[in-house]
Design a protein around this motif. Structure first.
Motif, short mmCIF file in Angstrom:
data_model
loop_
_atom_site.label_atom_id
_atom_site.label_comp_id
_atom_site.label_asym_id
_atom_site.label_seq_id
_atom_site.Cartn_x
_atom_site.Cartn_y
_atom_site.Cartn_z
N ASN A 60 75.46 -16.21 -26.05
CA ASN A 60 75.54 -17.66 -25.90
C ASN A 60 75.99 -18.35 -27.19
N ASP A 64 79.30 -20.61 -27.09
CA ASP A 64 79.22 -21.98 -27.57
C ASP A 64 80.22 -22.21 -28.72
N GLU A 67 83.74 -22.23 -27.36
CA GLU A 67 84.04 -23.47 -26.61
C GLU A 67 84.22 -24.67 -27.54
N ARG A 68 83.50 -24.67 -28.64
CA ARG A 68 83.63 -25.78 -29.59
C ARG A 68 84.81 -25.59 -30.55
N ALA A 163 72.12 -23.43 -29.31
CA ALA A 163 72.66 -22.44 -28.36
C ALA A 163 71.75 -21.22 -28.28
N GLU A 166 69.20 -22.37 -25.68
CA GLU A 166 69.95 -22.64 -24.43
C GLU A 166 70.26 -21.35 -23.67
#
Ligand code: PLP
Length: 452
Positions: A60, A64, A67-68, A163, A166
């Motif tokens: 994760n 994350d 994606e960022r 994250a 998460e």
């Protein structure tokens, strides 16, 4: 073939990452709980593809970051770790073409450090506590930050990155909710970064606010890899005590004893932090009908042989493939034998009689600072074996000053004696039985603050 979770056939190792459709197993504990009514389930996290609960977090953190736009092709990553996050990140980095550097403490079991190198990580070993301490200037976190200041590196930062927890809101929590058919009443985990407790706690309480969230932690100066004492937890950003219902402290001794029982009585290959979590549950939860407890079993026993050797001296192995000793080793053995016999050693009772007198010997404890801090002979100073030659300023100028070297059992202290003799000290002896023998004889040990 396409991924088929019910048949457990996968197209790619990444399809094995856990999710609601592909959960890690939960198994009921039938012998060690002592409960008649409350059901306790262990969630076996070593069924994750790289062997631990932290695979979820590693996956994760990367998702994350990607994606960022913080993690890109051929990315150089750096992450301080106590081993398991590093392992997940190392394997995922191999699969995704990233390069991973992991500064870590030499206190981490050798098994994990070798394994990380085997998995392709650049392992940088530093003197730090077992769990990297945020403030330690020379520690793993500080080293990682040094790297992270360079533009080519990115630090995922499991200690602060949301994250981390998460991962559990996305995967572990939903798995548990589904696996228990919504009947879970208590969620329990050992605490390191607290991602597991915080993430699962948030998800499960969002489903049913009555679910109790319980965290287990070791005592200060512990020897359980991956988890933190209360003081260490307080330095951790993802530790959210206001969100938990109960915190329970468990001793190393109890955790290792329970670890043995889990393996021998339940046939579950649970590692030490799993046992710590389970004891947290057993200490905090009553035996009542209708209660369903889920405890996270973060990883299994195979990385902890060296920890087990420390806590169960009877299991120590003599090398099964003895090699011919080198001339240097033969000389060392002869010197140690010589020191062991004759007047190279002193007995505990003899030492007790001398302490407190004007001509009492100086006590030099040669163990590592972490072990020394757990308890040492009153008045003993700490000069670890590896530092005897560079901490000479702590030794007396008078080479005729009497010195007694001390360790756990009286073995390492023999090497300490030889080293001190090599520095010219003429009246050195090693304490037979060491600190453990001292305690067994009924004498008390001092913690650092009490040292006289
Ligand atoms: C063996 C082991 N147990 C427990 C934990 C604690 O998990 P968390 O960091 O989510 O609190 C870790 C974390 O690295 C671990 O490696």
């Amino acid at each position: 073939m396409t991924a088929n979770h019910s048949r457990r056939v996968y197209d790619h190792v990444l399809d094995m990452l856990s999710s609601e459709e592909n959960p890690t197993p939960m198994v009921r504990l039938n012998k060690v709980t002592g409960f008649k009514h409350t059901q306790v389930y262990a969630k076996l996290e070593w069924y994750n593809p790289f062997g631990a609960v932290k695979d979820r977090v590693a996956a994760n953190l990367l998702r994350d970051g990607e994606e960022r736009g913080l993690v890109g092709p051929a990315q150089k990553l750096v992450e301080p770790t106590s081993g398991n996050t590093g392992m997940g990140l190392a394997m995922l980095s191999n699969l995704k073409g990233y390069e991973l550097t992991t500064p870590l403490s030499t206190e981490i079991p050798a098994e994990k450090r070798v394994m990380l190198r085997f998995a392709g990580a650049n392992v940088e070993e530093l003197e730090d506590t077992l769990c990297p301490a945020p403030g330690a200037p020379e520690g793993a976190i500080a080293r990682a930050m040094e790297h992270a200041a360079k533009p080519e590196f990115h630090m995922l930062n499991q200690y602060e990155n949301e994250a981390n927890f998460e991962a559990h809101i996305r995967t572990t929590g939903p798995e548990i909710w589904r696996q228990t058919g919504g009947e879970i009443t208590h969620f329990v985990s050992a605490m390191g970064t607290c991602g597991t407790l915080t993430g699962n706690g948030r998800f499960l309480k969002s489903k049913s606010p009555a679910i109790q969230v319980i965290g287990a932690h070791p005592a200060e100066g512990h020897d359980i890899p991956g988890v933190r004492s209360l003081r260490q937890l307080e330095q951790t950003q993802l530790f959210k005590p206001e969100e938990y219902d109960r915190l329970v402290e468990i001793s190393d001794q109890d955790a290792y004893a329970m670890c043995l029982r889990l393996n021998r009585e339940e046939g579950i290959i649970a590692g030490p932090s799993a046992a710590l979590g389970l004891l947290g549950a057993l200490n905090a939860i009553e035996d009542l009908p209708g209660q369903v407890v889920v405890v996270i079993f973060a990883d299994n026993i195979y990385k902890y042989a060296s920890s087990f050797e420390r806590h169960f001296p009877d299991f120590r192995v003599v090398s099964s493939t003895p090699s011919e000793p080198s001339p240097k080793e033969r000389l060392m053995d002869a010197l140690l034998d010589n020191a062991r016999g004759g007047d190279g050693t002193t007995e505990i009772d003899g030492l007790v009689a001398r302490l407190g007198q004007a001509d009492a010997p100086m006590l030099v404890d040669v163990r590592t600072p972490e072990v020394y801090e757990k308890g040492h002979l009153p008045g003993a100073i700490n000069i670890p074996l590896a530092h005897i030659d560079n901490q000479q300023d702590q030794l007396p100028e008078d080479l005729d000053q009497e010195i007694v070297t001390v360790c756990n059992r009286g073995v390492m202290s023999l090497t300490g004696l030889l080293l001190l003799q090599s520095l010219g000290y003429r009246r050195v002896r090693s304490l037979n039985g060491g600190t453990m023998g001292w305690q067994e004889a009924g004498y008390s040990v001092a913690a650092p603050a009490e040292t006289g």
